[in-house]
Scaffold this motif. Structure first.
Motif, PDB file in Angstrom:
ATOM      1  N   THR A  41       7.514  17.612   3.731  1.00 54.43           N
ATOM      2  CA  THR A  41       7.677  18.061   2.350  1.00 54.43           C
ATOM      3  C   THR A  41       9.026  18.723   2.122  1.00 54.43           C
ATOM      4  N   ARG A  42       9.601  19.286   3.136  1.00 56.43           N
ATOM      5  CA  ARG A  42      10.917  19.949   2.998  1.00 56.43           C
ATOM      6  C   ARG A  42      12.031  18.923   2.757  1.00 56.43           C
ATOM      7  N   LEU A  43      11.972  17.806   3.488  1.00 63.46           N
ATOM      8  CA  LEU A  43      13.015  16.786   3.389  1.00 63.46           C
ATOM      9  C   LEU A  43      12.667  15.649   2.425  1.00 63.46           C
ATOM     10  N   GLY A  44      11.416  15.595   1.994  1.00 61.45           N
ATOM     11  CA  GLY A  44      11.003  14.520   1.085  1.00 61.45           C
ATOM     12  C   GLY A  44      10.936  13.165   1.765  1.00 61.45           C
ATOM     13  N   ILE A  45      10.550  13.163   3.048  1.00 66.00           N
ATOM     14  CA  ILE A  45      10.451  11.922   3.822  1.00 66.00           C
ATOM     15  C   ILE A  45       8.984  11.626   4.093  1.00 66.00           C
ATOM     16  N   VAL A  46       8.590  10.376   3.850  1.00 63.76           N
ATOM     17  CA  VAL A  46       7.214   9.957   4.049  1.00 63.76           C
ATOM     18  C   VAL A  46       7.208   8.776   5.027  1.00 63.76           C
ATOM     19  N   HIS A  47       6.331   8.848   6.019  1.00 63.09           N
ATOM     20  CA  HIS A  47       6.179   7.770   7.007  1.00 63.09           C
ATOM     21  C   HIS A  47       4.775   7.184   6.924  1.00 63.09           C
ATOM     22  N   PHE A  48       4.731   5.858   6.958  1.00 70.76           N
ATOM     23  CA  PHE A  48       3.469   5.142   6.924  1.00 70.76           C
ATOM     24  C   PHE A  48       3.350   4.320   8.203  1.00 70.76           C
ATOM     25  N   PRO A  49       2.345   4.586   9.029  1.00 73.27           N
ATOM     26  CA  PRO A  49       2.173   3.784  10.242  1.00 73.27           C
ATOM     27  C   PRO A  49       1.926   2.318   9.891  1.00 73.27           C
ATOM     28  N   LEU A  85       7.082   2.483  11.745  1.00 71.67           N
ATOM     29  CA  LEU A  85       6.832   3.333  10.594  1.00 71.67           C
ATOM     30  C   LEU A  85       7.609   2.806   9.390  1.00 71.67           C
ATOM     31  N   LEU A  86       6.909   2.588   8.294  1.00 72.70           N
ATOM     32  CA  LEU A  86       7.582   2.341   7.030  1.00 72.70           C
ATOM     33  C   LEU A  86       8.081   3.706   6.575  1.00 72.70           C
ATOM     34  N   GLU A 105      14.857   7.430  -3.032  1.00 72.10           N
ATOM     35  CA  GLU A 105      14.795   5.962  -3.061  1.00 72.10           C
ATOM     36  C   GLU A 105      13.753   5.481  -4.071  1.00 72.10           C
ATOM     37  N   PRO A 106      13.962   4.304  -4.671  1.00 80.25           N
ATOM     38  CA  PRO A 106      13.022   3.822  -5.691  1.00 80.25           C
ATOM     39  C   PRO A 106      11.673   3.368  -5.135  1.00 80.25           C
ATOM     40  N   ARG A 107      11.644   2.961  -3.860  1.00 77.71           N
ATOM     41  CA  ARG A 107      10.409   2.467  -3.223  1.00 77.71           C
ATOM     42  C   ARG A 107      10.628   2.456  -1.704  1.00 77.71           C
ATOM     43  N   VAL A 108       9.629   2.044  -0.974  1.00 74.66           N
ATOM     44  CA  VAL A 108       9.763   1.921   0.484  1.00 74.66           C
ATOM     45  C   VAL A 108      10.686   0.739   0.763  1.00 74.66           C
ATOM     46  N   MET A 109      11.829   1.026   1.372  1.00 77.10           N
ATOM     47  CA  MET A 109      12.817  -0.018   1.645  1.00 77.10           C
ATOM     48  C   MET A 109      13.245  -0.042   3.112  1.00 77.10           C
ATOM     49  N   TYR A 110      12.803   0.938   3.889  1.00 77.21           N
ATOM     50  CA  TYR A 110      13.247   1.074   5.272  1.00 77.21           C
ATOM     51  C   TYR A 110      12.056   1.158   6.224  1.00 77.21           C
ATOM     52  N   TRP A 111      12.339   0.915   7.481  1.00 73.48           N
ATOM     53  CA  TRP A 111      11.355   1.109   8.541  1.00 73.48           C
ATOM     54  C   TRP A 111      12.126   1.499   9.804  1.00 73.48           C
ATOM     55  N   HIS A 112      11.403   2.039  10.773  1.00 75.07           N
ATOM     56  CA  HIS A 112      11.990   2.301  12.083  1.00 75.07           C
ATOM     57  C   HIS A 112      10.869   2.350  13.117  1.00 75.07           C
ATOM     58  N   TRP A 113      11.277   2.227  14.366  1.00 75.51           N
ATOM     59  CA  TRP A 113      10.307   2.296  15.457  1.00 75.51           C
ATOM     60  C   TRP A 113       9.730   3.698  15.529  1.00 75.51           C
ATOM     61  N   VAL A 114       8.522   3.817  16.022  1.00 72.84           N
ATOM     62  CA  VAL A 114       7.837   5.098  16.117  1.00 72.84           C
ATOM     63  C   VAL A 114       8.646   6.107  16.924  1.00 72.84           C
ATOM     64  N   ASP A 115       9.277   5.647  17.988  1.00 75.82           N
ATOM     65  CA  ASP A 115       9.992   6.573  18.873  1.00 75.82           C
ATOM     66  C   ASP A 115      11.475   6.731  18.538  1.00 75.82           C
ATOM     67  N   SER A 116      11.886   6.280  17.355  1.00 76.79           N
ATOM     68  CA  SER A 116      13.283   6.469  16.963  1.00 76.79           C
ATOM     69  C   SER A 116      13.373   7.432  15.786  1.00 76.79           C
ATOM     70  N   GLU A 167       0.832  -1.209   0.000  1.00 70.96           N
ATOM     71  CA  GLU A 167       0.000   0.000   0.000  1.00 70.96           C
ATOM     72  C   GLU A 167       0.866   1.258   0.000  1.00 70.96           C
ATOM     73  N   ALA A 168       1.898   1.245   0.824  1.00 68.95           N
ATOM     74  CA  ALA A 168       2.801   2.403   0.896  1.00 68.95           C
ATOM     75  C   ALA A 168       3.448   2.654  -0.463  1.00 68.95           C
ATOM     76  N   ASN A 169       3.864   1.607  -1.129  1.00 66.11           N
ATOM     77  CA  ASN A 169       4.517   1.761  -2.433  1.00 66.11           C
ATOM     78  C   ASN A 169       3.559   2.280  -3.510  1.00 66.11           C
ATOM     79  N   VAL A 170       2.290   1.912  -3.431  1.00 67.84           N
ATOM     80  CA  VAL A 170       1.304   2.449  -4.375  1.00 67.84           C
ATOM     81  C   VAL A 170       1.191   3.960  -4.186  1.00 67.84           C
ATOM     82  N   ILE A 171       1.119   4.401  -2.948  1.00 63.88           N
ATOM     83  CA  ILE A 171       1.023   5.840  -2.664  1.00 63.88           C
ATOM     84  C   ILE A 171       2.283   6.555  -3.134  1.00 63.88           C
ATOM     85  N   ILE A 172       3.445   5.974  -2.866  1.00 57.46           N
ATOM     86  CA  ILE A 172       4.701   6.584  -3.303  1.00 57.46           C
ATOM     87  C   ILE A 172       4.718   6.755  -4.816  1.00 57.46           C
TER      88      ILE A 172
END
Length: 118
Positions: free
Chosen positions: A59-67, A77-78, A84-95, A12-17
């Motif tokens: 929007t300033r940094l071009g970073i998108v997070h998906f819960p 968060l994805l 990047e070509p697609r969603v390839m990373y994730w991290h914990w909400v509090d990191s 789903e995240a990749n479709v939005i991207i």
């Protein structure tokens, strides 16, 4: 993570991207050249879309997070960065973004790996 409206899968995240990447690219160029009118219009559109669909965007940094959920229980968060070509990373909400982990395969083929699927 607060009130969650939607939990995204990697797919789903990749479709939005795929849909927002051209606009985000134009916005990154507008920031580069200080084109304020374009920045206002495109930022406004992306932010409204993010609120409607339930993802977060810088929007300033071009970073998108998906819960999402890790193993069906843990808030994560994805994470996508514009170059990047697609969603390839994730991290914990509090990191922080710099703590991203490059392994979305942990989320299973559809994005969320529930306990029952282990």
């Amino acid at each position: 993570m607060g009130k969650r409206t939607h939990v995204f899968t990697v797919d789903e995240a990749n479709v939005i991207i795929t849909e927002i990447k051209p606009v985000l690219g134009g916005l990154m160029e507008a920031y580069k050249y200080g084109e304020l009118d374009i920045i206002r219009k495109q930022s406004r559109w992306l932010i409204k879309l993010s609120h409607r669909l339930g993802f977060n965007i810088n929007t300033r940094l071009g970073i998108v997070h998906f819960p999402t959920l890790y193993k069906g229980n843990y808030d994560a968060l994805l994470c996508y960065r514009f170059s990047e070509p697609r969603v390839m990373y994730w991290h914990w909400v509090d990191s922080a973004v710099r703590m991203r982990i490059r392994d979305v395969n942990l989320f299973g083929s559809k994005g969320i790996k529930n306990k029952e699927a282990d």
